[in-house]
Scaffold this motif. Sequence first.
Motif, PDB file in Angstrom:
ATOM      1  N   GLN A  17      34.900  41.230  37.381  1.00 39.20           N
ATOM      2  CA  GLN A  17      34.165  40.704  38.547  1.00 39.20           C
ATOM      3  C   GLN A  17      35.028  39.694  39.290  1.00 39.20           C
ATOM      4  OE1 GLN A  17      30.829  38.783  36.455  1.00 39.20           O
ATOM      5  NE2 GLN A  17      31.787  36.803  36.838  1.00 39.20           N
ATOM      6  N   ILE A  19      37.359  37.291  41.363  1.00 40.09           N
ATOM      7  CA  ILE A  19      38.743  37.326  41.850  1.00 40.09           C
ATOM      8  C   ILE A  19      39.543  38.436  41.143  1.00 40.09           C
ATOM      9  CG2 ILE A  19      40.896  35.992  41.894  1.00 40.09           C
ATOM     10  CD1 ILE A  19      39.138  33.448  42.271  1.00 40.09           C
ATOM     11  N   ASP A  38      39.086  43.244  30.574  1.00 37.78           N
ATOM     12  CA  ASP A  38      38.015  42.249  30.458  1.00 37.78           C
ATOM     13  C   ASP A  38      37.403  42.399  29.062  1.00 37.78           C
ATOM     14  OD1 ASP A  38      36.614  40.597  33.108  1.00 37.78           O
ATOM     15  OD2 ASP A  38      35.687  40.427  31.125  1.00 37.78           O
ATOM     16  N   ASP A  65      39.242  40.675  24.223  1.00 34.91           N
ATOM     17  CA  ASP A  65      39.075  39.254  24.514  1.00 34.91           C
ATOM     18  C   ASP A  65      40.463  38.623  24.531  1.00 34.91           C
ATOM     19  OD1 ASP A  65      38.657  36.412  24.176  1.00 34.91           O
ATOM     20  OD2 ASP A  65      36.612  36.872  23.541  1.00 34.91           O
ATOM     21  N   VAL A  66      40.799  37.917  25.602  1.00 31.03           N
ATOM     22  CA  VAL A  66      42.165  37.381  25.713  1.00 31.03           C
ATOM     23  C   VAL A  66      42.491  36.347  24.630  1.00 31.03           C
ATOM     24  CG1 VAL A  66      42.475  37.832  28.189  1.00 31.03           C
ATOM     25  CG2 VAL A  66      41.488  35.646  27.448  1.00 31.03           C
ATOM     26  N   ASN A  92      44.383  36.123  34.963  1.00 24.72           N
ATOM     27  CA  ASN A  92      43.269  35.649  35.805  1.00 24.72           C
ATOM     28  C   ASN A  92      42.045  35.211  35.004  1.00 24.72           C
ATOM     29  OD1 ASN A  92      41.439  35.709  38.384  1.00 24.72           O
ATOM     30  ND2 ASN A  92      40.491  37.146  36.938  1.00 24.72           N
ATOM     31  N   ILE A 142      46.740  32.414  37.386  1.00 21.03           N
ATOM     32  CA  ILE A 142      45.774  31.843  38.333  1.00 21.03           C
ATOM     33  C   ILE A 142      45.452  30.414  37.890  1.00 21.03           C
ATOM     34  CG2 ILE A 142      43.547  32.093  39.483  1.00 21.03           C
ATOM     35  CD1 ILE A 142      45.534  34.386  40.097  1.00 21.03           C
ATOM     36  N   ALA A 143      45.917  29.467  38.693  1.00 16.56           N
ATOM     37  CA  ALA A 143      45.651  28.043  38.428  1.00 16.56           C
ATOM     38  C   ALA A 143      44.433  27.624  39.242  1.00 16.56           C
ATOM     39  CB  ALA A 143      46.891  27.220  38.771  1.00 16.56           C
ATOM     40  N   TYR A 157      38.197  21.117  32.801  1.00 15.89           N
ATOM     41  CA  TYR A 157      38.670  22.374  33.405  1.00 15.89           C
ATOM     42  C   TYR A 157      39.967  22.135  34.178  1.00 15.89           C
ATOM     43  CZ  TYR A 157      38.802  26.143  36.912  1.00 15.89           C
ATOM     44  OH  TYR A 157      39.202  27.165  37.745  1.00 15.89           O
ATOM     45  N   LYS A 161      43.960  23.771  34.039  1.00 15.46           N
ATOM     46  CA  LYS A 161      44.720  24.350  35.148  1.00 15.46           C
ATOM     47  C   LYS A 161      46.009  23.557  35.401  1.00 15.46           C
ATOM     48  CE  LYS A 161      41.995  27.824  35.903  1.00 15.46           C
ATOM     49  NZ  LYS A 161      42.428  29.194  35.604  1.00 15.46           N
ATOM     50  N   GLY A 188      41.562  27.393  46.213  1.00 11.12           N
ATOM     51  CA  GLY A 188      40.535  26.372  46.450  1.00 11.12           C
ATOM     52  C   GLY A 188      39.208  26.959  46.001  1.00 11.12           C
ATOM     53  N   VAL A 190      36.450  29.468  45.890  1.00 13.59           N
ATOM     54  CA  VAL A 190      36.355  30.884  46.265  1.00 13.59           C
ATOM     55  C   VAL A 190      34.945  31.366  45.964  1.00 13.59           C
ATOM     56  CG1 VAL A 190      37.268  33.192  45.831  1.00 13.59           C
ATOM     57  CG2 VAL A 190      38.788  31.220  45.673  1.00 13.59           C
ATOM     58  N   THR A 192      32.602  33.462  44.529  1.00 16.80           N
ATOM     59  CA  THR A 192      32.475  34.537  43.538  1.00 16.80           C
ATOM     60  C   THR A 192      31.134  34.370  42.813  1.00 16.80           C
ATOM     61  OG1 THR A 192      33.458  33.220  41.774  1.00 16.80           O
ATOM     62  CG2 THR A 192      34.977  34.553  43.073  1.00 16.80           C
ATOM     63  N   ARG A 194      30.693  33.334  39.900  1.00 13.46           N
ATOM     64  CA  ARG A 194      30.728  32.061  39.211  1.00 13.46           C
ATOM     65  C   ARG A 194      30.467  30.912  40.186  1.00 13.46           C
ATOM     66  NH1 ARG A 194      35.865  29.316  36.670  1.00 13.46           N
ATOM     67  NH2 ARG A 194      36.467  29.583  38.817  1.00 13.46           N
TER      68      ARG A 194
HETATM   69  N1  LIG Z   1      36.014  30.918  41.975  1.00 11.60           N
HETATM   70  C1  LIG Z   1      36.683  29.818  42.264  1.00 11.60           C
HETATM   71  O1  LIG Z   1      36.253  29.002  43.106  1.00 11.60           O
HETATM   72  C2  LIG Z   1      38.012  29.562  41.601  1.00 11.60           C
HETATM   73  C3  LIG Z   1      38.796  28.511  42.111  1.00 11.60           C
HETATM   74  C4  LIG Z   1      40.031  28.254  41.517  1.00 11.60           C
HETATM   75  C5  LIG Z   1      40.454  28.999  40.443  1.00 11.60           C
HETATM   76  N2  LIG Z   1      39.667  30.000  39.947  1.00 11.60           N
HETATM   77  C6  LIG Z   1      40.189  30.753  38.805  1.00 11.60           C
HETATM   78  O2  LIG Z   1      40.220  32.125  39.152  1.00 11.60           O
HETATM   79  C7  LIG Z   1      39.991  32.932  37.995  1.00 11.60           C
HETATM   80  C8  LIG Z   1      38.825  33.888  38.243  1.00 11.60           C
HETATM   81  O3  LIG Z   1      37.699  33.137  38.638  1.00 11.60           O
HETATM   82  P1  LIG Z   1      36.321  33.807  39.106  1.00 11.60           P
HETATM   83  O4  LIG Z   1      35.658  32.838  39.995  1.00 11.60           O
HETATM   84  O5  LIG Z   1      36.559  35.201  39.576  1.00 11.60           O
HETATM   85  O6  LIG Z   1      35.540  33.795  37.710  1.00 11.60           O
HETATM   86  P2  LIG Z   1      34.435  34.794  37.104  1.00 11.60           P
HETATM   87  O7  LIG Z   1      33.733  34.013  36.057  1.00 11.60           O
HETATM   88  O8  LIG Z   1      33.637  35.398  38.208  1.00 11.60           O
HETATM   89  O9  LIG Z   1      35.331  35.922  36.428  1.00 11.60           O
HETATM   90  C9  LIG Z   1      36.121  35.635  35.300  1.00 11.60           C
HETATM   91  C10 LIG Z   1      36.318  36.910  34.509  1.00 11.60           C
HETATM   92  O10 LIG Z   1      37.090  36.572  33.341  1.00 11.60           O
HETATM   93  C11 LIG Z   1      36.496  37.221  32.235  1.00 11.60           C
HETATM   94  N3  LIG Z   1      36.776  36.490  31.000  1.00 11.60           N
HETATM   95  C12 LIG Z   1      36.355  35.239  30.690  1.00 11.60           C
HETATM   96  N4  LIG Z   1      36.731  34.948  29.433  1.00 11.60           N
HETATM   97  C13 LIG Z   1      37.387  36.024  28.946  1.00 11.60           C
HETATM   98  C14 LIG Z   1      37.995  36.317  27.699  1.00 11.60           C
HETATM   99  N5  LIG Z   1      37.968  35.452  26.682  1.00 11.60           N
HETATM  100  N6  LIG Z   1      38.593  37.514  27.550  1.00 11.60           N
HETATM  101  C15 LIG Z   1      38.600  38.416  28.568  1.00 11.60           C
HETATM  102  N7  LIG Z   1      38.019  38.202  29.759  1.00 11.60           N
HETATM  103  C16 LIG Z   1      37.423  37.011  29.945  1.00 11.60           C
HETATM  104  C17 LIG Z   1      35.001  37.265  32.538  1.00 11.60           C
HETATM  105  O11 LIG Z   1      34.333  38.252  31.764  1.00 11.60           O
HETATM  106  C18 LIG Z   1      35.004  37.535  34.029  1.00 11.60           C
HETATM  107  O12 LIG Z   1      34.987  38.919  34.312  1.00 11.60           O
HETATM  108  C19 LIG Z   1      39.738  31.948  36.837  1.00 11.60           C
HETATM  109  O13 LIG Z   1      40.932  31.718  36.131  1.00 11.60           O
HETATM  110  C20 LIG Z   1      39.311  30.693  37.569  1.00 11.60           C
HETATM  111  O14 LIG Z   1      39.520  29.547  36.812  1.00 11.60           O
HETATM  112  C21 LIG Z   1      38.459  30.302  40.511  1.00 11.60           C
END
Ligand SMILES: NC(=O)c1ccc[n+]([C@@H]2O[C@H](COP(=O)([O-])OP(=O)(O)OC[C@H]3O[C@@H](n4cnc5c(N)ncnc54)[C@H](O)[C@@H]3O)[C@@H](O)[C@H]2O)c1
Length: 252
Positions: A17, A19, A38, A65-66, A92, A142-143, A157, A161, A188, A190, A192, A194
């Motif tokens: 899902q 990003i 995932d 699982d990562v 990511n 992805i930071a 958190y 990062k 910044g 985004v 999503t 989350r």
């Molecule tokens: N959304 C934002 O505003 C934002 C801003 C800056 C950085 N980020 C970074 O971007 C990345 C993606 O964010 P997002 O908003 O799409 O998050 P999200 O929660 O919508 O998606 C994260 C995905 O990672 C998967 N995941 C989590 N833990 C896992 C694990 N242990 N093993 C395998 N998969 C796992 C989840 O199942 C999910 O599909 C993250 O690293 C987040 O920190 C997001």
Amino acid sequence: MDKLLANKVCIITGAAQGIGKSIAEHFAADGAVVYACDRQKGSMDEWVKSCAATCNTKVFPLYFDVTDAMAAKTAFMTIFKQEGRIDVLVNNAGVIFNKKIGMILREETELMFRVNVIAVIEMVQLVSRLMARGHSGSIVNIASITAVLGSPGQSAYAATKGAIVSFTKSAAKELAGQGIRVNAVAPGIVRTERFAELYEANGEKIDTRIGRIALGRLGTPDDVAAACVFLASDKASYISGQILGVDGCASI
Ligand SMILES: NC(=O)c1ccc[n+]([C@@H]2O[C@H](COP(=O)([O-])OP(=O)(O)OC[C@H]3O[C@@H](n4cnc5c(N)ncnc54)[C@H](O)[C@@H]3O)[C@@H](O)[C@H]2O)c1
């Protein structure tokens, strides 16, 4: 126009899902062979099929699982045996707990460090050995803008990062001799799934956040994915150790 990632074998974690899914879709549209990873079995089965058909490329779902280093190793070895090489890894997958100082549980901090930092370091170790065999590869981590700007309620958190920013720079210097580039994208805010959970469910006014963004809007997963495509591609062959902000000019 030539596709930027034509036939490159690319692994994207956290692709179910948000990003990560957008990165996988953009990579496929740019001709990559995509391994979308995932943790929740079945969560990507549907969209990878339609994505592969639309983009006329191979898109495979891979479930692990990562934080499970053995499972990650098995997945990477399977891809390497199948394709003969791995060209790109996008780290990511990430987790966040929005908690003020004094309220953060140790287990939450530990989980964030396990997923956001330790798993990334382990996967870079695994994949770099395989990339080094072909003296070529690109890793994109992805930071987050929070690593440099800070964010109330996100200190633990943000620390994960920040670790990714430091790791990216050192790994880039260390792996350059093996033909491997390592960069990070720092988004910044985004919009999503989350994001919706974190901000909108709290009733927080998005407008106050947008007010701090010079370009006047929140980021989209597509904005982040476009930066990843560029850094993964040969167009960025002289770029390594960089942290590319994708934040609408919020971090300067
Ligand atoms: N959304 C934002 O505003 C934002 C801003 C800056 C950085 N980020 C970074 O971007 C990345 C993606 O964010 P997002 O908003 O799409 O998050 P999200 O929660 O919508 O998606 C994260 C995905 O990672 C998967 N995941 C989590 N833990 C896992 C694990 N242990 N093993 C395998 N998969 C796992 C989840 O199942 C999910 O599909 C993250 O690293 C987040 O920190 C997001």
